[in-house]
Design a protein around this motif. Structure first.
Motif: not given
Lengths: 204, 204, 204, 204
Positions: C170, C75-76, C28, C141-142
């Motif tokens: 999250h 990913y973010e 994470a 939200d994915q």
């Protein structure tokens, strides 16, 4: 004025320990040592106390003015000066923000009573688990001179004040004859506050 | 008398571990190892247990008297002596102050029942998650000789006492055949007390 | 494109600190630094942030596309880009998952009000313990582009948004002019959230 | 049979990390890596997992028998074997005792539902914050073969079991294709359990 290496090292080590214990988040907290009748070594403003180096320590006079022109001491230097002025036996002062002291000071009235703990013996004057110590809690104030005046008034009215106090939502101040004693008192105090918090006891 | 290096090293390492786990705030706690029929190595009075050096360990006889003239052993040396005298298999004793053991001992009656934990297997006599261990809780007393007398009376009345007890608002004592076993029992005990505290169960 | 050593070192050090504080479990969290008008240094996807090495940092452009062909950024990444695009003064962005920010964001409505804390002073715009900061909480939200659109809409509607927000269940995003300031804000924010959690206050 | 250095190093490092996170008190926990079709490297019985050395790792066959005559593997070796036998993709297995997994498993029925967490993405099969994972909770049993039989029956009845389970009052088992993945899953799982515990939600 250069800071004696031993004083700077004691302040740096205290900062690391307080950081390891979670008591100096962000740039919170400050640490000082009395160097002489009119000299105090104290952490500069805005540094992270867990990442101090010797150069992050500066000297002020008894009124909190920087000796080195242009140096900026901790915002709360006057509270350190107030302790050294009032208590001739104080040689080191620690200020930290723990979750326990923050949450309890927000919930408390004007004092938190500590009683029944073996660790009370760390405080001066011979308290034991059979006696009690009332730790003062003051309202926070961005006007540090006014906050110090409130402390002086409180100490005037208290025969033998304990070597520490809380500021609401802000943190703890603790002092001792030297850094080791100040740190032992801080550790004892934070431990008892953590027990208090765990017990969820009403504050009055 | 000089302390064997291995014994001093075991005590220093135990102090660091207990400090890392938060069990020796301020100058709390003390640690000892049995050296022989009439000799115990124990921490000197007033040192921080997380910052011990070999020189902070001293020798006492079975009655708790310092071998080295003028040396001052831990205030609670008689409790260590009481354990070594009663339990011939005890080779190391640990005393610590955790938030869990302090808060639970303040809340408890004369024992805390530990049951249903796999970790009970660390204790002697073959307990499992299907059995229970009653950990004694004694009232705190600044008169250590009187406190030890209360312990002796309790042990006289208990067929197979567990290798540990709590003192209310004060801390835990745990022992084992050697330092590794004593530490394993302490870690298991503190873990179960932490679970107990988290469960918020009424003490009786 | 190679990453400047100083930027990579700042990201690696931030990851270690966040791991020591328990804010980057598993893989994470992610961390970035602005390198220039169209360049961002950011952690690669899937690495443990407590065990980063310089090679775990890669470069993307302002739209989040990898400069090095085939490299896979976090990913973010688009959320980092969204912050740098909106706030010209942002130089470093930290994203972490703490127990406090996870539990409180699951319990909160669309904001958490932080008030009465001395540590609010770490935020820009001069808040003190007498003012309040409303920390936005967005639904998870994915679809990261859609999440960023929700953030842009929120910022359009907020005159001076605080330099941070929570995503429900999250984690937290915090930024500052450089890594030290971003970390100070993150530490202050997590500290206040921990106090909030301890106080068990209803979220609205 | 000598253990490949890389496998031993991975097990030692995993033990240190689990100890730093408080998940292997006393001699609790055990750690293994699959070496081949009929070989598993696993921690010896009775060692502290935070103080492992390479020599504390030994080899067993797929049925859990020590390769080296007289060596004593962990008491729960059969549970590791059960995982490697059932899940061909499992390359590393971690077992730990945390306060969160102990307290929650004591309070739970036969499963704990994890839902709404971003960290669910660490698990295989593509769960997100919009799906849920039911983590099985089995009653503790000192008869390890019988406990494994209960697990096999559970897995027979579950189409795609998650890569982990809890034993009541005892601990967690988690596995992954290699040590890094197993540790990431363990960290994610413990984090979500800590959130669960903090939320104080009734277990069913």
């Amino acid at each position: 004025m250069s800071i004696p290496a031993e004083a700077a090292a004691a302040i740096v080590a205290a900062g690391r320990r307080m950081d390891a214990l979670g008591w100096v988040p962000a740039t919170a907290g400050n640490i000082s040592v009395r160097l002489g009748p009119d000299r105090i070594a104290i952490t500069r403003s805005g540094r992270h106390k867990g990442m101090l180096e010797a150069g992050d320590v500066m000297a002020v006079d008894a009124a909190g003015a920087a000796i080195e022109p242009g140096a900026r001491p901790s915002y709360e230097t006057l509270l350190h000066c107030g302790i050294y002025r009032r208590f001739p036996g104080a040689g080191a002062v620690l200020h930290g923000h723990s979750v326990a002291n923050t949450v309890l000071s927000r919930r408390a009235g004007d004092a938190i009573r500590l009683a029944g703990y073996e660790l009370l013996k760390v405080f001066p004057g011979g308290p034991t688990h059979e006696t009690a110590v009332d730790l003062p809690v003051l309202d926070n104030d961005q006007d540090i001179a006014r906050l110090q005046a409130a402390l002086d008034a409180l100490w005037d009215a208290t025969p033998e004040p304990p070597p520490g106090y809380l500021i609401r939502g802000h943190g703890v101040y603790v002092w001792g004859p030297g850094m080791d004693a100040a740190m032992a008192r801080l550790e004892a105090l934070e431990f008892m506050l953590l027990c208090h918090l765990e017990e969820g006891r009403p504050m009055r």
